[in-house]
Design a protein around this motif. Structure first.
Motif, PDB file in Angstrom:
ATOM      1  N   LYS A 349       0.849  -1.181   0.000  1.00  0.00           N
ATOM      2  CA  LYS A 349       0.000   0.000   0.000  1.00  0.00           C
ATOM      3  C   LYS A 349       0.890   1.239   0.000  1.00  0.00           C
ATOM      4  O   LYS A 349       1.976   1.235   0.586  1.00  0.00           O
ATOM      5  CB  LYS A 349      -0.894  -0.009   1.254  1.00  0.00           C
ATOM      6  N   TRP A 350       0.464   2.278  -0.684  1.00  0.00           N
ATOM      7  CA  TRP A 350       1.179   3.552  -0.604  1.00  0.00           C
ATOM      8  C   TRP A 350       0.325   4.574   0.163  1.00  0.00           C
ATOM      9  O   TRP A 350      -0.898   4.476   0.206  1.00  0.00           O
ATOM     10  CB  TRP A 350       1.539   4.114  -1.982  1.00  0.00           C
ATOM     11  N   ARG A 351       0.997   5.523   0.786  1.00  0.00           N
ATOM     12  CA  ARG A 351       0.317   6.572   1.552  1.00  0.00           C
ATOM     13  C   ARG A 351       1.076   7.880   1.368  1.00  0.00           C
ATOM     14  O   ARG A 351       2.311   7.893   1.338  1.00  0.00           O
ATOM     15  CB  ARG A 351       0.250   6.181   3.023  1.00  0.00           C
ATOM     16  N   ALA A 352       0.365   8.976   1.242  1.00  0.00           N
ATOM     17  CA  ALA A 352       0.975  10.305   1.106  1.00  0.00           C
ATOM     18  C   ALA A 352       0.233  11.285   2.002  1.00  0.00           C
ATOM     19  O   ALA A 352      -1.002  11.341   1.972  1.00  0.00           O
ATOM     20  CB  ALA A 352       0.941  10.775  -0.346  1.00  0.00           C
ATOM     21  N   ASN A 353       0.969  12.024   2.821  1.00  0.00           N
ATOM     22  CA  ASN A 353       0.395  13.046   3.693  1.00  0.00           C
ATOM     23  C   ASN A 353       1.130  14.361   3.477  1.00  0.00           C
ATOM     24  O   ASN A 353       2.315  14.380   3.132  1.00  0.00           O
ATOM     25  CB  ASN A 353       0.522  12.657   5.171  1.00  0.00           C
ATOM     26  N   ALA A 354       0.429  15.452   3.709  1.00  0.00           N
ATOM     27  CA  ALA A 354       1.061  16.774   3.679  1.00  0.00           C
ATOM     28  C   ALA A 354       0.409  17.644   4.753  1.00  0.00           C
ATOM     29  O   ALA A 354      -0.810  17.575   4.959  1.00  0.00           O
ATOM     30  CB  ALA A 354       0.909  17.423   2.307  1.00  0.00           C
ATOM     31  N   TRP A 355       1.226  18.424   5.439  1.00  0.00           N
ATOM     32  CA  TRP A 355       0.735  19.363   6.456  1.00  0.00           C
ATOM     33  C   TRP A 355       1.382  20.718   6.230  1.00  0.00           C
ATOM     34  O   TRP A 355       2.566  20.806   5.863  1.00  0.00           O
ATOM     35  CB  TRP A 355       1.100  18.872   7.858  1.00  0.00           C
ATOM     36  N   TRP A 356       0.605  21.792   6.462  1.00  0.00           N
ATOM     37  CA  TRP A 356       1.182  23.127   6.437  1.00  0.00           C
ATOM     38  C   TRP A 356       0.600  23.947   7.586  1.00  0.00           C
ATOM     39  O   TRP A 356      -0.505  23.689   8.073  1.00  0.00           O
ATOM     40  CB  TRP A 356       0.962  23.814   5.095  1.00  0.00           C
ATOM     41  N   PHE A 357       1.390  24.937   8.012  1.00  0.00           N
ATOM     42  CA  PHE A 357       1.074  25.702   9.212  1.00  0.00           C
ATOM     43  C   PHE A 357       1.296  27.188   8.938  1.00  0.00           C
ATOM     44  O   PHE A 357       2.373  27.580   8.469  1.00  0.00           O
ATOM     45  CB  PHE A 357       1.974  25.268  10.381  1.00  0.00           C
ATOM     46  N   PHE A 368       5.673  28.249  16.590  1.00  0.00           N
ATOM     47  CA  PHE A 368       6.896  27.439  16.545  1.00  0.00           C
ATOM     48  C   PHE A 368       6.937  26.531  15.319  1.00  0.00           C
ATOM     49  O   PHE A 368       8.001  26.083  14.911  1.00  0.00           O
ATOM     50  CB  PHE A 368       7.020  26.601  17.827  1.00  0.00           C
ATOM     51  N   ALA A 369       5.766  26.232  14.718  1.00  0.00           N
ATOM     52  CA  ALA A 369       5.705  25.288  13.592  1.00  0.00           C
ATOM     53  C   ALA A 369       5.626  25.980  12.243  1.00  0.00           C
ATOM     54  O   ALA A 369       5.405  25.315  11.230  1.00  0.00           O
ATOM     55  CB  ALA A 369       4.499  24.366  13.760  1.00  0.00           C
TER      56      ALA A 369
END
Length: 383
Positions: A349-357, A368-369
């Motif tokens: 299985k493949w998984r992709a995540n992205a987060w921005w702050f 701080f992030a």
């Protein structure tokens, strides 16, 4: 992790009738878009190993599950860690369920945050959203009756929250040290307790919980080179409600917590599912949730979360979740995420995540992030 009780002798005389072994191995790569504010690297590679073994007997009325966890991380020594997620014995007796060992318990119905989920400690180095938990030593007894489900918990050992180390990302300017302090003189050996009732009432699923013990969310004592976690005692009363009306899911989590400081918090909203969107096999869930916290310094004190969940309903089980949480008092403060995954075949299985702050004020809990935006790619093998 030391335990003050042993469960293994309970199983030595048992006749095994069924057993199974499974698990997963993940190779993960996080790529940050900026250098860290404290000089940390942009690239972070991890290997995760999480096997699970179970055995059952007495026609399935007795079961033992063991699930260890190991992460090896290239950047952060504190993110390289092992845990016993589960070592749980379950015994079914008529309409009662008895559990003893180390386990995981989840409470909650909302998407953006899980306010009422209080039994397990957050494994903070594992995920940004706090959904990964450490195994919790516990004894529980559940009564499953026509009038509802009632569970009592005795929690004889406290797990300290994990934090990124000096070289890790997603941490405050001062790292968090390992010299935790406690309000209770018993420290980690303070015995906590909880009681939960849940039941269906027509289209509504309602849960009510009470917890008394060590606060899973630490306060921080500042020092010249690091922060010291301080774990106060607390009492928490909470409710979680979900109503199902056709394509609509209505959700609420709310709590009142009496601790070093008293506060109330709630998250409420809906998810509406469009089945067969755009004349395809896709299902699209539209999510809107309002977050409230009476603490002015809280990350969720007056926020609106908007998101969409895409289920492609294809042979690979492709799913995508997109969401943004916006501070309603400050247009320049927000967080966003994208989560996507699909099967490659029966084992991969493949998984992709992205987060921005986004944050522009020094007193913001997100400040701080502000340089910790990242993309994470993972290849997962299931056996």
């Amino acid at each position: 992790m030391s335990l003050r009780f042993a469960v293994l002798p309970l199983f030595l005389a048992a006749s095994v009738e069924a057993a199974g072994f499974s698990g997963q191995i993940n190779l993960e790569q996080r790529q940050f878009l900026h250098d860290g504010l404290e000089g940390q690297d942009k690239s972070q590679t991890s290997l995760v190993i999480e096997p699970e073994w179970y055995t059952e007997w007495q026609d399935g009325d007795a079961r033992l599950t063991i699930q260890p966890f190991l992460r090896l991380d290239s950047m952060d020594d504190e993110r390289t860690h092992a845990d016993l997620r589960e070592f749980m014995y379950l015994q079914l007796i008529d309409d009662y369920e008895f559990r003893i060992g180390v386990g995981k318990v989840f409470w909650g119905v909302t998407e953006s945050i899980h306010l009422v989920d209080v039994i397990n400690q957050t494994d903070n180095v594992e995920s940004v959203d706090g959904e990964q938990k450490l195994g919790q030593p516990m004894i529980s007894l559940t009564a499953v009756k026509d009038w509802g489900t009632l569970t009592g918990f005795v929690l004889p050992y406290f797990r300290e929250r994990t934090f990124a180390g000096k070289d890790g990302r997603l941490r405050p300017p001062l790292p968090v040290n390992d010299n935790a302090r406690y309000e209770s003189s018993a420290g980690q050996e303070h015995i906590d307790g909880s009681l939960r009732y849940s039941h269906y009432f027509g289209d509504w699923d309602i849960g009510a919980s009470f917890f008394k013990g060590t606060n899973r969310e630490p306060y921080f004592l500042p020092g010249s080179t690091s922060l010291t976690p301080y774990y106060a005692q607390m009492e928490q009363t909470s409710v979680d409600i979900q109503g199902i009306f056709g394509s609509w899911l209505l959700k609420l989590e709310a709590l009142y917590r009496d601790s070093l400081e008293n506060h109330s918090a709630a998250v409420t909203g809906f998810e509406y599912t469009i089945v067969g969107a755009f004349e395809t096999y896709w299902d699209i869930g539209l999510i809107a949730e309002y977050q409230y916290d009476s603490r002015s310094e809280s990350l969720n004190q007056n926020n609106l979360f908007l998101g969409a969940r895409f289920a492609m309903n294809d042979i690979d089980g492709t799913e995508v979740l997109v969401g943004v949480s916006q501070d309603l008092d400050n247009s320049q403060e927000s967080t966003g995420r994208v989560e996507a995954s699909a099967r490659i075949n029966n084992n991969w299985k493949w998984r992709a995540n992205a987060w921005w702050f986004n944050a522009d004020k020094l007193d913001s809990p997100l400040y701080f992030a502000r340089k910790d935006d990242f993309i994470e790619l993972a290849l997962e093998y299931y056996f």
